[in-house]
Enzyme design. Sequence first.
Site, PDB file in Angstrom:
ATOM      1  CD  GLU A 186       7.222   4.420   2.392  1.00  0.00           C
ATOM      2  OE1 GLU A 186       6.062   4.776   2.146  1.00  0.00           O
ATOM      3  OE2 GLU A 186       8.217   5.163   2.198  1.00  0.00           O
ATOM      4  NE  ARG A 190      -0.859   8.201   4.392  1.00  0.00           N
ATOM      5  CZ  ARG A 190       0.147   8.888   3.866  1.00  0.00           C
ATOM      6  NH1 ARG A 190       0.897   9.653   4.627  1.00  0.00           N
ATOM      7  NH2 ARG A 190       0.415   8.826   2.581  1.00  0.00           N
TER       8      ARG A 190
END
Length: 483
Positions: A171, A100
């Site tokens: 997402e 991430r």
Amino acid sequence: MEISNQKISEDAFFAERKEVLGQWHTGRDIDFDEAVAYQKSIPAEKRFGAKLQKATEERRTLIQPRAGVALPEEHKKLLQFLETEGEADLLPTTVDSYTRLNRYHEAETGIEKSKETNRSMLNGFPIVNYGKTICRDVTSALKSPVQVRHGTPDARLLTEISIAGGFTSYEGGGISYNIPYSKSHSIEKTIAHWQYADRLVGLYEEAGVSINREPFGPLTGTLIPPCISNSVAVLETLLAAAQGVKDITVGYGQCGNLIQDVAALHTLNVLTRDYLDKYGYQDVRVTTVFHQWMGGFPQDEAKAFGVISWGAAAAALAKATKVIVKTPHEAMGVPTKEANAAGLRATKQVTSMLRDQDFRTVPAVLEESEIISTEMHCILGKVEELGRGDYAVGTVAAFEAGVLDIPFAPSRYNAGKAMPARDNVGAVRLLDMGALPLSKDIVDFHRRKLEERAAFENRPVSFQMVIDDVYAIGKGFLVGRPR
Ligand SMILES: CC[C@H]1O[C@@H](n2cnc3c(N)ncnc32)[C@H](O)[C@@H]1O
């Protein structure tokens, strides 16, 4: 950096793509046409958007867990367990924290350590390090559609590999995966990065492959007033639609008061549709996701099931298209597959029992919906004004002005002045408006609701209410009453 809510030109996109695909070696074997062909080979029953549409027609609330472990075989077995033992309708692949933050070297180390110890040394599945072939091996081994869930401010390479790897839903967004997740990523930068991600999805759509996109609804997941999270979801929807995205799931994180939660999700659905239609995006499909309580959980597993079931009930009564399910290990960390499956089955029991009940037209819900709708129009109207009609420019200006302000967010670009607290029935109200552009009637309404609680608790409206509310659920309550 100059940003605008204009569709990125193909020349500009493919020029940037060269740099993006060079960020890690697994980017080098991504070929757009080959990936389109692979996506077209995935049957309809395994396509995320198609299953969401079917659920809408059948008036069902689908259930979906979060799940991700370091090694491919274990991750595959975990997801297979969740769709069989957990009865999951939709599957995730939760990406690890190193990925991430684009720290692929550390993700690599985590993979090596996981192999050495035969334990998952990452808190998710490192998609970028594995690349498209290993991802296809995972996604093709499952019966259900699979979505990538993460929290990545610069997700450009992750998007490329995820879609080429056979995931059919993705997402995140330039606001929802920046402000709640990072301290110092500029909003211009992450909006631009997510315009790249959405333009890639738009190119797949133009090539005949539909990829579902889901802004991250709950934001910091801590007492977020519905008008704030709903406004961010509508903005990310408009930014995505401008890049050619055609299938969007907007989301909301449970706050705990049933009337407010049902009203919030319903209003989100209605206004997302209204704003898309207002700007000519009638062909963009909208579905909704309700996130079970995202705040602190009780350690006791039976009590955790109580929180999970309450979230399942609210999702079903709000007629959400899908609900994101928590587990009884939430207070401990990454759940075992058995705990994850148990959370899913508890949720399925409740959503199935409540399938025939619809709370969206309950009078109190209609009143709350009216309030949230008015608040959203105040905020979104100001964003449009600040951007002189450009929602990308307006979003950046709105954060600078505190017109958009997400409580408890770590980002230094967030004003952090708006402060929530629960009213006497647990609905989330605003203790301090910050610079939110809400009308006087609305400001008076929030004050009145908090004064009701203050009178009941025989204490003044104060920041202490916020502190008490933050810790309440972990202690088994909704409203943080004074000791
Ligand atoms: C958005 C944050 C939430 O995602 C969930 N989560 C994060 N990583 C994992 C994971 N690896 N497996 C299952 N659930 C997970 C967990 O509920 C956490 O509170």
